[in-house]
Design an enzyme around this catalytic site. Structure first.
Site, PDB file in Angstrom:
ATOM      1  N   THR A 140      69.028   5.736 -19.280  1.00 52.00           N
ATOM      2  CA  THR A 140      68.540   4.404 -19.202  1.00 52.00           C
ATOM      3  C   THR A 140      69.094   3.441 -20.298  1.00 52.00           C
ATOM      4  OG1 THR A 140      66.434   3.096 -19.137  1.00 52.00           O
ATOM      5  CG2 THR A 140      66.626   4.775 -20.774  1.00 52.00           C
ATOM      6  N   ASP A 141      69.317   2.198 -19.768  1.00 51.45           N
ATOM      7  CA  ASP A 141      69.499   1.247 -20.839  1.00 51.45           C
ATOM      8  C   ASP A 141      68.658   0.797 -21.886  1.00 51.45           C
ATOM      9  OD1 ASP A 141      67.706  -0.045 -19.102  1.00 51.45           O
ATOM     10  OD2 ASP A 141      68.921  -1.968 -18.663  1.00 51.45           O
ATOM     11  N   GLU A 142      67.227   1.247 -21.619  1.00 50.61           N
ATOM     12  CA  GLU A 142      66.144   1.067 -22.425  1.00 50.61           C
ATOM     13  C   GLU A 142      66.389   1.410 -23.891  1.00 50.61           C
ATOM     14  OE1 GLU A 142      62.033   0.887 -20.988  1.00 50.61           O
ATOM     15  OE2 GLU A 142      62.892   0.915 -19.066  1.00 50.61           O
ATOM     16  N   TYR A 166      58.795   5.963 -24.182  1.00 52.23           N
ATOM     17  CA  TYR A 166      59.485   6.358 -22.853  1.00 52.23           C
ATOM     18  C   TYR A 166      60.873   6.375 -23.572  1.00 52.23           C
ATOM     19  CZ  TYR A 166      62.708   5.564 -19.168  1.00 52.23           C
ATOM     20  OH  TYR A 166      63.835   5.518 -18.135  1.00 52.23           O
ATOM     21  N   LYS A 170      63.969   9.217 -24.277  1.00 45.11           N
ATOM     22  CA  LYS A 170      65.164   9.241 -23.534  1.00 45.11           C
ATOM     23  C   LYS A 170      66.523   9.222 -24.365  1.00 45.11           C
ATOM     24  CE  LYS A 170      66.203   9.270 -19.887  1.00 45.11           C
ATOM     25  NZ  LYS A 170      66.695  10.633 -19.009  1.00 45.11           N
TER      26      LYS A 170
END
Length: 361
Positions: A140-142, A166, A170
């Site tokens: 993810t870009d997060e 989260y 990741k």
């Protein structure tokens, strides 16, 4: 359990969830290479997503955990896949705030066990089978943190700065994947995508939540001032990008996958309301009347934006859908599949929405 002797096959983990199921459907729509689908079937994993594959010999579903080494080792030995595509993850920020342990177990510990199984399997391959094997990790870009209004979008070299349990989990899994390539030579690929939307998305996420609540004449809860910006990627475009990375990506490389569609959350909700007004109007008035502002999420990142130049330059991929075309397809899909939504909006889901939004008004 069927085996695919003498033919190529891939192992997909988390293939009954939103993005994973879309990928399995897309994979089998574009070719005949079979897919073994391993999913734990937690709340967001739904076999109804795959009902169109019932009786299709190219698809074998196995309920199980990526952290179950014995099971994963057996699947690898039986089916001899040429690739593992790892979607298996806990993925909702709000849930990670309320209960981070599940995210650590699945996203960090689970990925570690999956990597160990993959390493042992790959080490035992020979010749072309070993050279051609791939482990593709979907992230993810997060992991990159939050951007200011004038900051350049995330690139593959942006430093990691995760801000939620989260995204931290990741980021940890991404680092493990990278380490297994550099330490053991495992042939890995990593993709970091922006916010996905489209069919089969569990209605805790912004777009399906707004559609579901609007049709039920419930409030449309907007965090804070509604100006948090995300880059929106139609899930079909994401699936095509993953297929392309698996086909031609360079080993050990990271590819950012974005939709080139930065929009504030409030604009997204107004767009959905406008489409619903056009497709299924409400006698009580425009759906935008239901918009309500609630207390912001703790640590809410202000802006994400993906620079997807690398994947276009090196692999020739770019999104087909604009946000306008993708969101229209998505709204129409949910209107046509209200039974699917009704079947998954269970007591667990009702309890979750009350827990997350009940105290924010």
């Amino acid at each position: 359990m069927a085996e695919f002797e003498g033919e190529d096959v891939i192992l997909v983990t988390g293939g009954a969830g939103f993005i994973g199921a879309n990928f399995v459907l897309d994979w089998l729509a574009h070719g005949d290479e079979p897919a073994v689908n391993l999913d734990k079937l937690t709340y967001a994993g739904n076999l109804e997503n795959l009902v169109s594959l019932e009786g299709d010999a190219r698809h074998i579903f196995v309920q199980g955990d990526i952290g179950d080494r014995a099971l994963v080792d057996r699947l690898l030995a039986e089916h001899r896949p040429r690739a593992i595509v790892n979607f298996a993850a806990e993925s909702h920020v709000d849930r990670s705030i309320h209960g981070p342990e599940d995210f650590i177990q699945t996203n960090v510990v689970g990925t570690f066990h999956l990597l160990e199984s993959a390493r042992a399997y790959w080490s035992g391959l020979n010749g072309a089978d070993k050279a051609n094997f791939r482990f593709l990790h979907v992230s993810t870009d997060e992991v990159y943190g939050s951007l200011g209004p004038g900051d350049a979008p995330f690139t593959e070299t942006t430093a990691y700065a995760p801000n939620s349990p989260y995204s931290a989990s990741k980021a940890a899994s991404d680092h493990l994947v990278r380490a297994y390539h550099h330490t053991y030579g495992l042939p890995v690929l990593t993709t970091n995508c922006s916010n996905n939307y489209g069919p089969y998305q569990f209605p805790e996420k912004l777009i399906p939540l707004m559609i579901h609540n609007a049709l039920a004449s419930k409030p449309l809860p907007i965090y804070g001032d509604g100006q948090n910006v995300r880059d929106w990627l139609y899930v079909g475009d994401h699936c095509a990008a993953i297929r392309r990375v698996l086909e031609a990506g360079q080993l050990g490389e990271v590819y950012n996958i974005g939709g080139w569609n930065e929009m504030p959350n409030l604009d997204i909700v107004h767009t959905i309301c406008g489409l619903l007004d056009a497709f299924q109007s409400d006698a009580n008035g425009p759906y935008a009347r239901l918009i309500s502002y609630v207390k912001d999420r703790p640590g809410h990142d202000r802006r994400y934006a993906i620079d997807a130049t690398k994947i276009y330059r090196e692999l020739g991929w770019r999104p087909v859908e604009t946000f306008a075309t993708g969101i229209e397809k998505t709204v129409r899909w949910y209107l046509e599949h209200q039974g699917w939504v009704a079947n998954i909006v269970s007591g667990e889901y009702q309890g979750w929405t009350e827990k997350n939004y009940g105290g924010r008004a």
